[in-house]
Motif scaffolding. Sequence first.
Motif, PDB file in Angstrom:
ATOM      1  N   VAL A   1     -11.924   5.002 -24.494  1.00  0.00           N
ATOM      2  CA  VAL A   1     -12.689   4.591 -25.114  1.00  0.00           C
ATOM      3  C   VAL A   1     -13.779   4.953 -23.548  1.00  0.00           C
ATOM      4  O   VAL A   1     -13.030   4.648 -22.260  1.00  0.00           O
ATOM      5  N   MET A   2     -15.221   5.461 -23.702  1.00  0.00           N
ATOM      6  CA  MET A   2     -16.245   5.432 -22.919  1.00  0.00           C
ATOM      7  C   MET A   2     -17.082   5.137 -23.061  1.00  0.00           C
ATOM      8  O   MET A   2     -18.029   4.987 -23.978  1.00  0.00           O
ATOM      9  N   THR A   3     -17.840   3.411 -21.825  1.00  0.00           N
ATOM     10  CA  THR A   3     -18.876   2.939 -22.184  1.00  0.00           C
ATOM     11  C   THR A   3     -19.227   3.595 -20.955  1.00  0.00           C
ATOM     12  O   THR A   3     -19.358   3.331 -20.027  1.00  0.00           O
ATOM     13  N   GLU A   4     -20.960   3.309 -21.562  1.00  0.00           N
ATOM     14  CA  GLU A   4     -22.260   4.038 -20.399  1.00  0.00           C
ATOM     15  C   GLU A   4     -22.878   3.314 -20.547  1.00  0.00           C
ATOM     16  O   GLU A   4     -23.967   3.408 -22.241  1.00  0.00           O
ATOM     17  N   TYR A   5     -24.717   3.157 -19.757  1.00  0.00           N
ATOM     18  CA  TYR A   5     -24.743   2.454 -19.818  1.00  0.00           C
ATOM     19  C   TYR A   5     -25.932   3.399 -18.277  1.00  0.00           C
ATOM     20  O   TYR A   5     -25.677   4.585 -17.714  1.00  0.00           O
ATOM     21  N   TYR A   6     -27.083   3.316 -18.121  1.00  0.00           N
ATOM     22  CA  TYR A   6     -28.116   4.031 -17.633  1.00  0.00           C
ATOM     23  C   TYR A   6     -27.430   4.228 -15.954  1.00  0.00           C
ATOM     24  O   TYR A   6     -27.229   5.340 -15.454  1.00  0.00           O
ATOM     25  N   ASP A   7     -27.190   3.058 -15.468  1.00  0.00           N
ATOM     26  CA  ASP A   7     -26.938   3.097 -13.897  1.00  0.00           C
ATOM     27  C   ASP A   7     -25.451   2.215 -14.344  1.00  0.00           C
ATOM     28  O   ASP A   7     -24.961   2.190 -12.912  1.00  0.00           O
ATOM     29  N   LYS A   8     -24.544   2.782 -15.065  1.00  0.00           N
ATOM     30  CA  LYS A   8     -22.812   2.556 -14.735  1.00  0.00           C
ATOM     31  C   LYS A   8     -22.011   3.118 -16.316  1.00  0.00           C
ATOM     32  O   LYS A   8     -22.465   3.578 -16.796  1.00  0.00           O
ATOM     33  N   ALA A   9     -21.016   3.483 -15.590  1.00  0.00           N
ATOM     34  CA  ALA A   9     -20.129   3.498 -16.949  1.00  0.00           C
ATOM     35  C   ALA A   9     -18.491   3.450 -16.467  1.00  0.00           C
ATOM     36  O   ALA A   9     -17.762   3.138 -16.228  1.00  0.00           O
ATOM     37  N   MET A  10     -17.374   3.134 -17.852  1.00  0.00           N
ATOM     38  CA  MET A  10     -15.945   2.514 -17.444  1.00  0.00           C
ATOM     39  C   MET A  10     -15.132   3.770 -18.676  1.00  0.00           C
ATOM     40  O   MET A  10     -15.919   3.954 -19.296  1.00  0.00           O
ATOM     41  N   LEU A  11     -14.238   3.979 -18.366  1.00  0.00           N
ATOM     42  CA  LEU A  11     -13.723   4.954 -18.961  1.00  0.00           C
ATOM     43  C   LEU A  11     -12.167   4.050 -19.058  1.00  0.00           C
ATOM     44  O   LEU A  11     -11.540   3.447 -17.650  1.00  0.00           O
ATOM     45  N   LYS A  12     -11.577   3.650 -20.049  1.00  0.00           N
ATOM     46  CA  LYS A  12     -10.233   3.110 -19.943  1.00  0.00           C
ATOM     47  C   LYS A  12      -8.818   3.952 -19.761  1.00  0.00           C
ATOM     48  O   LYS A  12      -8.714   2.727 -18.913  1.00  0.00           O
ATOM     49  N   ASN A  13      -8.784   4.648 -19.550  1.00  0.00           N
ATOM     50  CA  ASN A  13      -7.813   6.117 -18.979  1.00  0.00           C
ATOM     51  C   ASN A  13      -8.367   7.023 -18.517  1.00  0.00           C
ATOM     52  O   ASN A  13      -9.937   7.340 -18.890  1.00  0.00           O
ATOM     53  N   GLN A  14      -8.166   7.722 -17.491  1.00  0.00           N
ATOM     54  CA  GLN A  14      -8.290   8.601 -16.469  1.00  0.00           C
ATOM     55  C   GLN A  14      -8.280   9.667 -17.938  1.00  0.00           C
ATOM     56  O   GLN A  14      -7.266   9.830 -18.244  1.00  0.00           O
ATOM     57  N   ASP A  15      -9.112  10.874 -17.345  1.00  0.00           N
ATOM     58  CA  ASP A  15      -9.391  12.202 -18.236  1.00  0.00           C
ATOM     59  C   ASP A  15     -10.073  13.149 -17.948  1.00  0.00           C
ATOM     60  O   ASP A  15     -11.337  12.771 -17.807  1.00  0.00           O
ATOM     61  N   ASP A  16      -9.535  14.091 -17.394  1.00  0.00           N
ATOM     62  CA  ASP A  16     -10.352  14.636 -16.783  1.00  0.00           C
ATOM     63  C   ASP A  16     -11.649  15.247 -17.243  1.00  0.00           C
ATOM     64  O   ASP A  16     -12.654  16.411 -17.371  1.00  0.00           O
ATOM     65  N   ASP A  17     -10.828  16.484 -19.078  1.00  0.00           N
ATOM     66  CA  ASP A  17     -12.673  16.131 -20.231  1.00  0.00           C
ATOM     67  C   ASP A  17     -13.545  15.253 -19.787  1.00  0.00           C
ATOM     68  O   ASP A  17     -15.248  16.249 -19.852  1.00  0.00           O
ATOM     69  N   LEU A  18     -13.007  14.534 -20.248  1.00  0.00           N
ATOM     70  CA  LEU A  18     -14.728  13.309 -20.399  1.00  0.00           C
ATOM     71  C   LEU A  18     -15.212  12.807 -19.082  1.00  0.00           C
ATOM     72  O   LEU A  18     -16.617  13.445 -19.201  1.00  0.00           O
ATOM     73  N   GLU A  19     -14.499  13.038 -17.816  1.00  0.00           N
ATOM     74  CA  GLU A  19     -14.937  13.192 -17.175  1.00  0.00           C
ATOM     75  C   GLU A  19     -15.994  14.259 -15.835  1.00  0.00           C
ATOM     76  O   GLU A  19     -16.759  13.749 -15.241  1.00  0.00           O
ATOM     77  N   ASN A  20     -15.384  15.435 -16.382  1.00  0.00           N
ATOM     78  CA  ASN A  20     -15.929  16.596 -15.604  1.00  0.00           C
ATOM     79  C   ASN A  20     -17.392  16.385 -16.527  1.00  0.00           C
ATOM     80  O   ASN A  20     -18.708  16.978 -16.083  1.00  0.00           O
ATOM     81  N   PHE A  21     -17.196  16.321 -18.821  1.00  0.00           N
ATOM     82  CA  PHE A  21     -18.661  16.423 -18.871  1.00  0.00           C
ATOM     83  C   PHE A  21     -19.700  15.898 -19.323  1.00  0.00           C
ATOM     84  O   PHE A  21     -20.711  15.731 -18.522  1.00  0.00           O
ATOM     85  N   PHE A  22     -19.058  14.462 -18.450  1.00  0.00           N
ATOM     86  CA  PHE A  22     -20.283  13.059 -18.018  1.00  0.00           C
ATOM     87  C   PHE A  22     -20.646  13.381 -16.454  1.00  0.00           C
ATOM     88  O   PHE A  22     -21.432  12.433 -16.283  1.00  0.00           O
ATOM     89  N   HIS A  23     -19.460  14.365 -15.547  1.00  0.00           N
ATOM     90  CA  HIS A  23     -20.133  14.081 -14.705  1.00  0.00           C
ATOM     91  C   HIS A  23     -19.866  12.813 -13.263  1.00  0.00           C
ATOM     92  O   HIS A  23     -20.695  12.199 -13.560  1.00  0.00           O
ATOM     93  N   LEU A  24     -19.151  12.066 -14.437  1.00  0.00           N
ATOM     94  CA  LEU A  24     -18.442  10.840 -14.007  1.00  0.00           C
ATOM     95  C   LEU A  24     -18.360  10.398 -12.893  1.00  0.00           C
ATOM     96  O   LEU A  24     -18.626  10.042 -11.435  1.00  0.00           O
ATOM     97  N   ASN A  25     -17.849  11.097 -11.764  1.00  0.00           N
ATOM     98  CA  ASN A  25     -17.501  11.675 -10.207  1.00  0.00           C
ATOM     99  C   ASN A  25     -17.850  11.493  -9.346  1.00  0.00           C
ATOM    100  O   ASN A  25     -18.267  11.453  -8.268  1.00  0.00           O
ATOM    101  N   GLU A  26     -19.369  12.148 -10.123  1.00  0.00           N
ATOM    102  CA  GLU A  26     -20.443  12.156  -9.349  1.00  0.00           C
ATOM    103  C   GLU A  26     -21.546  10.948  -8.518  1.00  0.00           C
ATOM    104  O   GLU A  26     -22.704  11.476  -8.778  1.00  0.00           O
ATOM    105  N   MET A  27     -21.238   9.562  -9.718  1.00  0.00           N
ATOM    106  CA  MET A  27     -21.743   8.691  -9.634  1.00  0.00           C
ATOM    107  C   MET A  27     -21.555   7.585  -8.604  1.00  0.00           C
ATOM    108  O   MET A  27     -20.623   8.263  -7.691  1.00  0.00           O
TER     109      MET A  27
END
Length: 311
Positions: free
Chosen positions: A134-160
């Motif tokens: 599960v992922m939740t995202e607001y304009y200035d923050k994001a939370m991901l329940k478990n590590q997930d390369d697919d979601l993290e890469n698509f949403f560029h989460l590690n660039e936040m």
Amino acid sequence: MLWKELSVKIKRYFLGKESFMKLNNLNKKRLILVDLDGTILTNDGETMHPKTVEVLKEAMKNGHQVCIVTGRPYIASARQYEELGLTTLLTNFDGSHIHDPKARQFKRILFPISEPIIKEILNNPIINDACLNVMTEYYDKAMLKNQDDDLENFFHLNEMEAGTFTYNDPAHKWKGPANNIVLKLKDAKYKDDVMRMLTDFKDAVKIQTDTLYGVTRDSKALPVISLTNKIANKGNAACILAQYYNKDIRDVIAFGDQMNDYRMITAVGYGVAMINGSDTLKTVADGITWKSNHDGGVGYYLEQLLNGEEV
């Protein structure tokens, strides 16, 4: 006439689009709205075709304004915004977030899902049991329940920015509203049960299945369901952008490829569907590109349109 161009015209005829598009006043400075995935981005989901970049930049040089209108979050669209040299408003999350990344002279507009609704959805036992992640995202923050390369890469989460992206269980740890909820299911067999549960929230959220903002997932991939605010859509965003830039919506040009672009394509005066896009979208579009996103379809089509040619 090239075969691809002829095939588009034949297809338009059978889709009920016998007439072709031509700008009625070349002296007008247009507002040009572009989707990212499947539209100005090539198939790698990151780069833009050189022809598309060239024509969009030339359009801006000639006094037209270009805005990105995407389902992606800001962090996943910032690279293209910078590469095009844009200073205009940027629309993310399918119209849920409209903002001014450069001058910051525009009070950001947000259409979020409220925290109580988020909690109800994520704590529903059937939904909870069906989700692998599960992922939740607001304009200035994001939370991901478990590590997930697919979601993290698509949403560029590690660039936040540091501290704005965390691993935790949004069902219990997320605080405040969200522009976006993503449910990644354990298996396709759970999808119908989850969809039945989500009907209880149809007055609050808009549901997209098997897509991440217009990008159809691999048929072998796990099902993904994304949720955004019900009233947020690209059509409303197009009207807000047109008003902000003092443009008659009938003079606005928009390009898109999937059904999350439907409202935008039908709201503007010149709505163009990508040849690689949804057939349903093509039936309501005013024009269809003869080249795909991967082959610079937006660039070649827009060039001829702005030159006054019939396309």
